[in-house]
Scaffold this active site. Structure first.
Site, PDB file in Angstrom:
ATOM      1  N   ARG A 262     -11.564 -33.546 -29.115  1.00  0.00           N
ATOM      2  CA  ARG A 262     -12.160 -32.779 -28.028  1.00  0.00           C
ATOM      3  C   ARG A 262     -11.214 -32.691 -26.842  1.00  0.00           C
ATOM      4  O   ARG A 262     -11.543 -32.035 -25.864  1.00  0.00           O
ATOM      5  CB  ARG A 262     -13.429 -33.488 -27.558  1.00  0.00           C
ATOM      6  CG  ARG A 262     -14.731 -32.746 -27.827  1.00  0.00           C
ATOM      7  CD  ARG A 262     -15.833 -33.635 -27.327  1.00  0.00           C
ATOM      8  NE  ARG A 262     -17.108 -33.010 -27.203  1.00  0.00           N
ATOM      9  CZ  ARG A 262     -18.019 -32.949 -28.173  1.00  0.00           C
ATOM     10  NH1 ARG A 262     -17.749 -33.390 -29.365  1.00  0.00           N
ATOM     11  NH2 ARG A 262     -19.199 -32.419 -27.930  1.00  0.00           N
TER      12      ARG A 262
ATOM     13  N   ARG B 153     -33.369 -25.392 -29.356  1.00  0.00           N
ATOM     14  CA  ARG B 153     -33.296 -26.639 -30.122  1.00  0.00           C
ATOM     15  C   ARG B 153     -34.210 -27.684 -29.476  1.00  0.00           C
ATOM     16  O   ARG B 153     -34.955 -28.376 -30.171  1.00  0.00           O
ATOM     17  CB  ARG B 153     -31.844 -27.128 -30.176  1.00  0.00           C
ATOM     18  CG  ARG B 153     -31.667 -28.454 -30.877  1.00  0.00           C
ATOM     19  CD  ARG B 153     -30.243 -28.687 -31.325  1.00  0.00           C
ATOM     20  NE  ARG B 153     -29.361 -29.093 -30.231  1.00  0.00           N
ATOM     21  CZ  ARG B 153     -28.046 -29.191 -30.334  1.00  0.00           C
ATOM     22  NH1 ARG B 153     -27.448 -28.890 -31.460  1.00  0.00           N
ATOM     23  NH2 ARG B 153     -27.312 -29.576 -29.328  1.00  0.00           N
TER      24      ARG B 153
ATOM     25  N   ARG C   7     -32.646 -34.608 -27.514  1.00  0.00           N
ATOM     26  CA  ARG C   7     -31.402 -35.277 -27.136  1.00  0.00           C
ATOM     27  C   ARG C   7     -31.309 -35.390 -25.627  1.00  0.00           C
ATOM     28  O   ARG C   7     -31.644 -34.468 -24.905  1.00  0.00           O
ATOM     29  CB  ARG C   7     -30.208 -34.461 -27.646  1.00  0.00           C
ATOM     30  CG  ARG C   7     -29.767 -34.848 -29.034  1.00  0.00           C
ATOM     31  CD  ARG C   7     -28.704 -33.915 -29.558  1.00  0.00           C
ATOM     32  NE  ARG C   7     -27.567 -33.743 -28.667  1.00  0.00           N
ATOM     33  CZ  ARG C   7     -26.439 -33.133 -29.040  1.00  0.00           C
ATOM     34  NH1 ARG C   7     -26.320 -32.651 -30.267  1.00  0.00           N
ATOM     35  NH2 ARG C   7     -25.448 -33.004 -28.194  1.00  0.00           N
TER      36      ARG C   7
ATOM     37  N   ARG D  10     -21.482 -30.107 -20.083  1.00  0.00           N
ATOM     38  CA  ARG D  10     -20.864 -30.070 -21.423  1.00  0.00           C
ATOM     39  C   ARG D  10     -19.987 -28.836 -21.577  1.00  0.00           C
ATOM     40  O   ARG D  10     -18.901 -28.910 -22.143  1.00  0.00           O
ATOM     41  CB  ARG D  10     -21.960 -30.088 -22.499  1.00  0.00           C
ATOM     42  CG  ARG D  10     -22.557 -31.476 -22.696  1.00  0.00           C
ATOM     43  CD  ARG D  10     -23.948 -31.404 -23.271  1.00  0.00           C
ATOM     44  NE  ARG D  10     -23.980 -30.988 -24.653  1.00  0.00           N
ATOM     45  CZ  ARG D  10     -25.098 -30.603 -25.276  1.00  0.00           C
ATOM     46  NH1 ARG D  10     -26.245 -30.588 -24.625  1.00  0.00           N
ATOM     47  NH2 ARG D  10     -25.061 -30.241 -26.537  1.00  0.00           N
TER      48      ARG D  10
HETATM   49  P1  ADP Z   1     -22.403 -30.929 -28.884  1.00  0.00           P
HETATM   50  O1  ADP Z   1     -23.672 -30.570 -29.595  1.00  0.00           O
HETATM   51  O2  ADP Z   1     -22.479 -30.698 -27.404  1.00  0.00           O
HETATM   52  O3  ADP Z   1     -21.177 -30.348 -29.500  1.00  0.00           O
HETATM   53  P2  ADP Z   1     -21.952 -33.636 -29.881  1.00  0.00           P
HETATM   54  O4  ADP Z   1     -23.163 -34.036 -30.610  1.00  0.00           O
HETATM   55  O5  ADP Z   1     -20.731 -33.318 -30.679  1.00  0.00           O
HETATM   56  O6  ADP Z   1     -22.303 -32.469 -28.863  1.00  0.00           O
HETATM   57  O7  ADP Z   1     -21.552 -34.769 -28.804  1.00  0.00           O
HETATM   58  C1  ADP Z   1     -22.478 -35.205 -27.824  1.00  0.00           C
HETATM   59  C2  ADP Z   1     -21.763 -35.994 -26.725  1.00  0.00           C
HETATM   60  O8  ADP Z   1     -21.044 -37.112 -27.316  1.00  0.00           O
HETATM   61  C3  ADP Z   1     -20.704 -35.242 -25.942  1.00  0.00           C
HETATM   62  O9  ADP Z   1     -21.218 -34.453 -24.900  1.00  0.00           O
HETATM   63  C4  ADP Z   1     -19.832 -36.403 -25.437  1.00  0.00           C
HETATM   64  O10 ADP Z   1     -20.448 -37.091 -24.369  1.00  0.00           O
HETATM   65  C5  ADP Z   1     -19.818 -37.356 -26.625  1.00  0.00           C
HETATM   66  N1  ADP Z   1     -18.690 -37.068 -27.539  1.00  0.00           N
HETATM   67  C6  ADP Z   1     -18.784 -36.648 -28.834  1.00  0.00           C
HETATM   68  N2  ADP Z   1     -17.557 -36.490 -29.378  1.00  0.00           N
HETATM   69  C7  ADP Z   1     -16.670 -36.807 -28.401  1.00  0.00           C
HETATM   70  C8  ADP Z   1     -15.253 -36.831 -28.328  1.00  0.00           C
HETATM   71  N3  ADP Z   1     -14.491 -36.484 -29.380  1.00  0.00           N
HETATM   72  N4  ADP Z   1     -14.679 -37.220 -27.153  1.00  0.00           N
HETATM   73  C9  ADP Z   1     -15.402 -37.572 -26.103  1.00  0.00           C
HETATM   74  N5  ADP Z   1     -16.748 -37.568 -26.091  1.00  0.00           N
HETATM   75  C10 ADP Z   1     -17.388 -37.196 -27.229  1.00  0.00           C
END
Ligand code: ADP
Length: 197
Positions: A88, A127, A139, A150
């Protein structure tokens, strides 16, 4: 096949990686799911991540890189894996390159799911509504305020990865606004081309 699915929150990475995971028989590695499990279990990683995640911020690179390094070393990843939500940030991408090199592995393809911001906000609201209607728990970061954070984190930290992977000749882009089965078909075509090359 070692793949990355890239895209903003709500782009459909989870949905598509689930389909791919079944089709290809390789695991889906979602850092979001792993972190949510750590929060639920109250592990040291979970305690560190909880507040950051609820606010929509990014968990520190070293935490997620550590999680992925451990996970990729497990035997079920030998045939391949689908990364969903990782990397990310550019430092995470560099750490992944180093990690894969040390294991004599390489990425086959990075698939970007492109979706308009307005549609992302609608999808995330939906969602949350559907989860509530089904009696589930929404969530902590599926609300308008956290979504803004985000999205900002996505544009500031994650969007540059499309340039990074384009330069590495790994980036393929699909229209994430098409119906789910259509997105799946676009991805299938890309993977068939990658396999044939
Ligand atoms: P989304 O549905 O927003 O893509 P995810 O389920 O992938 O979200 O991730 C939810 C949260 O978990 C992110 O907003 C972040 O806080 C944390 N997170 C997930 N993956 C990473 C990553 N690779 N680096 C930093 N934070 C992460």
């Amino acid at each position: 096949m070692n793949l990355i699915l890239l895209g903003p929150p709500g782009a459909g990475k989870g949905t598509q990686s689930e389909v791919l995971c079944k089709k290809l028989g390789i695991p889906q590695l979602s850092t979001g799911d792993m972190l949510r499990a750590a929060v639920k279990a109250g592990t040291p990683v979970g305690l560190k991540a909880k507040e950051i995640m609820a606010a929509g911020g990014l968990v520190p690179d070293e935490v997620v890189v550590g999680i992925i390094a451990d996970r990729i070393s497990e035997p079920d990843c030998a045939k391949g894996f689908i990364l969903d939500g990782f990397p990310r940030t550019l430092p995470q991408a560099a750490a992944l390159d180093k990690l894969l090199k040390s294991k004599k592995k390489k990425l086959d393809c990075v698939i970007e799911l492109k979706v308009d911001d307005k549609i992302l906000a609608d999808r995330i609201e939906n969602r949350a509504r559907e989860t509530l209607a089904a009696g589930g728990t929404v969530r902590a970061d599926d609300n308008a305020e956290a979504l803004k954070t985000r999205l900002m984190a996505y544009y500031r930290e994650t969007a540059p990865l499309t340039g990074y992977y384009f330069a590495h000749e790994l980036l393929r882009t699909v229209d994430g606004m098409a119906p789910i089965t259509d997105v799946t078909r676009q991805i299938d075509e890309i993977l068939a081309a990658v396999e044939a090359s």
